[in-house]
Design an enzyme around this catalytic site. Sequence first.
Site, mmCIF file in Angstrom:
data_model
loop_
_atom_site.group_PDB
_atom_site.id
_atom_site.type_symbol
_atom_site.label_atom_id
_atom_site.label_comp_id
_atom_site.label_asym_id
_atom_site.label_seq_id
_atom_site.Cartn_x
_atom_site.Cartn_y
_atom_site.Cartn_z
ATOM 1 N N ARG A 71 -94.504 17.262 52.449
ATOM 2 C CA ARG A 71 -94.797 17.279 50.426
ATOM 3 C C ARG A 71 -93.701 17.476 50.703
ATOM 4 O O ARG A 71 -93.252 18.925 51.324
ATOM 5 C CB ARG A 71 -95.710 19.090 50.544
ATOM 6 C CG ARG A 71 -95.519 18.412 49.387
ATOM 7 C CD ARG A 71 -97.146 20.221 48.183
ATOM 8 N NE ARG A 71 -96.680 20.215 47.001
ATOM 9 C CZ ARG A 71 -97.419 20.866 46.886
ATOM 10 N NH1 ARG A 71 -97.803 22.623 47.277
ATOM 11 N NH2 ARG A 71 -97.374 21.286 45.386
ATOM 12 N N HIS A 72 -93.173 17.462 49.157
ATOM 13 C CA HIS A 72 -91.565 17.867 48.449
ATOM 14 C C HIS A 72 -91.577 19.442 48.722
ATOM 15 O O HIS A 72 -92.561 19.906 48.729
ATOM 16 C CB HIS A 72 -91.761 17.895 47.331
ATOM 17 C CG HIS A 72 -92.681 17.622 46.722
ATOM 18 N ND1 HIS A 72 -92.506 19.186 46.127
ATOM 19 C CD2 HIS A 72 -93.387 16.934 45.812
ATOM 20 C CE1 HIS A 72 -93.501 19.349 45.064
ATOM 21 N NE2 HIS A 72 -94.152 18.154 45.438
ATOM 22 N N ARG A 110 -90.865 23.102 43.705
ATOM 23 C CA ARG A 110 -90.494 21.732 42.550
ATOM 24 C C ARG A 110 -90.243 23.345 40.711
ATOM 25 O O ARG A 110 -91.050 23.917 41.001
ATOM 26 C CB ARG A 110 -90.732 20.680 42.084
ATOM 27 C CG ARG A 110 -92.684 20.885 42.164
ATOM 28 C CD ARG A 110 -93.247 19.714 41.692
ATOM 29 N NE ARG A 110 -94.634 20.010 41.988
ATOM 30 C CZ ARG A 110 -95.335 20.729 41.513
ATOM 31 N NH1 ARG A 110 -95.286 22.085 40.986
ATOM 32 N NH2 ARG A 110 -96.589 20.908 41.984
ATOM 33 N N ARG A 114 -88.083 14.542 43.158
ATOM 34 C CA ARG A 114 -88.002 15.040 43.966
ATOM 35 C C ARG A 114 -88.035 15.599 45.745
ATOM 36 O O ARG A 114 -88.325 15.810 46.520
ATOM 37 C CB ARG A 114 -89.729 16.758 43.469
ATOM 38 C CG ARG A 114 -90.717 15.792 43.750
ATOM 39 C CD ARG A 114 -91.834 16.532 43.176
ATOM 40 N NE ARG A 114 -93.739 16.338 42.941
ATOM 41 C CZ ARG A 114 -93.444 15.497 41.328
ATOM 42 N NH1 ARG A 114 -92.775 15.292 40.777
ATOM 43 N NH2 ARG A 114 -94.612 15.158 41.163
ATOM 44 N N ASP A 128 -98.523 16.863 47.314
ATOM 45 C CA ASP A 128 -99.834 16.828 48.333
ATOM 46 C C ASP A 128 -100.968 16.794 47.293
ATOM 47 O O ASP A 128 -101.503 15.933 49.064
ATOM 48 C CB ASP A 128 -100.424 18.423 46.949
ATOM 49 C CG ASP A 128 -100.235 18.721 45.547
ATOM 50 O OD1 ASP A 128 -99.633 17.383 45.227
ATOM 51 O OD2 ASP A 128 -100.842 19.276 44.946
#
Length: 395
Positions: free
Chosen positions: A29-30, A33, A102, A293
């Site tokens: 997951r990034h 943010r 992101r 997510d």
Amino acid sequence: MDIQFLILLTLFTKSNCDLVLKQVLILSRHNVRTPLAKNLELMTPKIWPVWKEKRGYLTAKGALLEGFMGAYFSKWLQKEGLLTDQCPTEQELYVYANSAQRTVASAQAFVDDGFPGCNVTVHSQTNSDPIFNPIVHNKTAAYKQEALDQMQKKLRLLSLKSCYDQIEKILDYEQSKLCLEQGKCDLNTDKNQPYVAAGAKPNLTGPLKISKSAIDSFIMENYEGFHSNEVAWGMLPNEQKWYSIIDLSRGYHNVIFNTTVIAKDVAKPLVKYMSEMLLKDDPPKVLFLMGHDANIYTVLNLMGFKPYYLEKQYEVTPAGGKIVFQKWWDKKIKQYFLKVNYVYQSTDGMRKGYRLSLEYPPEFTLLELNGCTINNEGYCPWQDFKKLLTKFISA
Ligand SMILES: *[C@@H]1O[C@H](CO)[C@@H](O)[C@H](O)[C@H]1NC(C)=O
Ligand SMILES: *[C@@H]1O[C@H](CO)[C@@H](O)[C@H](O)[C@H]1NC(C)=O
Ligand SMILES: *[C@@H]1O[C@H](CO)[C@@H](O)[C@H](O)[C@H]1NC(C)=O
Ligand SMILES: *[C@@H]1O[C@H](CO)[C@@H](O)[C@H](O)[C@H]1NC(C)=O
């Protein structure tokens, strides 16, 4: 020496000497943010912290933390002999991110710090990428009804009274515009409405969505390192307070992403892609995928992972967290095994910006798939995993 000690010793030796890492797929997951919700200022009369980056963008802190992950993974993969200390070729490391800012920027931070000076390409589409895009595909009315029914069922199972009371207090919800101007004044009794439509993300409107959006902001403020008086306006000073609201966020994600009918449809393109890459004759040694997510929730559900618990984390799918699929070769018995870990940084480690290394690794939580039973060291037969993957490809 007693016999138990001998058994332990044998297990220990086996796990260290006989297993060689052959292939890795990382679904990430990034990292941190800025908050996503457009209507935060309607939820509270209080002033939200100001972010430097645009809405939904990776922050500088997020890039720093993802860089730590990159540096750690690079060292770990070298230690296990999968990569060398030379710049990796695309046959050794292939990096593929969803097209959002992101995700691309997170993957870039990972390779910049993990493989400095190597110009590892982050592959991504310019427009919305159907592999990652967590939308519903099935256009039938029957599907829509089934999905809505399952979401309603999950909604009915939630019991969140005390959580709603807490978040109303934190937000001073009675003084919010949502209450004063729109008459939405009671999170406990206002209605949650699920939506399902082909071509769109499954979604939910109402108190659960409002609560989740506020908590998402608190979680990101906390990782970002805002002053403790600024994180949720100082109203989440300890773990106990966080746990008094966190089920709202978990419940929301559980409703929109964790029903079988939604997950099966939404995650299908990504799971198919992952399965094909894992089974390819000549796959990249390390495949690094950067998504959201929504991707992690639906992939975990579709693939049939058992419930898990991540220590030292409030999020079930933490920012920067990674599902790490590992293919191991046992030299002694000449067989391949699968091991899967959730690798992530603790909430506190992220807030404080702890640098990761082989000596200070991120958290590793063992995951288990239904249909691939693990032994007491956490490995399951690759043959069994392969059967599952073949099924996912033909589904
Ligand atoms: C990476 O790209 C930069 C700028 O394009 C270039 O100067 C450098 O030589 C490249 N390095 C490698 C290892 O290819
Ligand atoms: C769409 O959903 C319906 C109802 O669940 C199902 O019977 C059908 O197989 C699905 N179609 C596809 C292409 O998955
Ligand atoms: C939820 O989904 C429906 C149907 O796709 C859409 O009309 C609506 O705008 C969405 N609402 C939100 C808040 O995303
Ligand atoms: C998904 O739902 C199952 C029960 O249907 C539950 O055991 C599991 O914890 C949920 N997973 C997540 C990530 O919420």
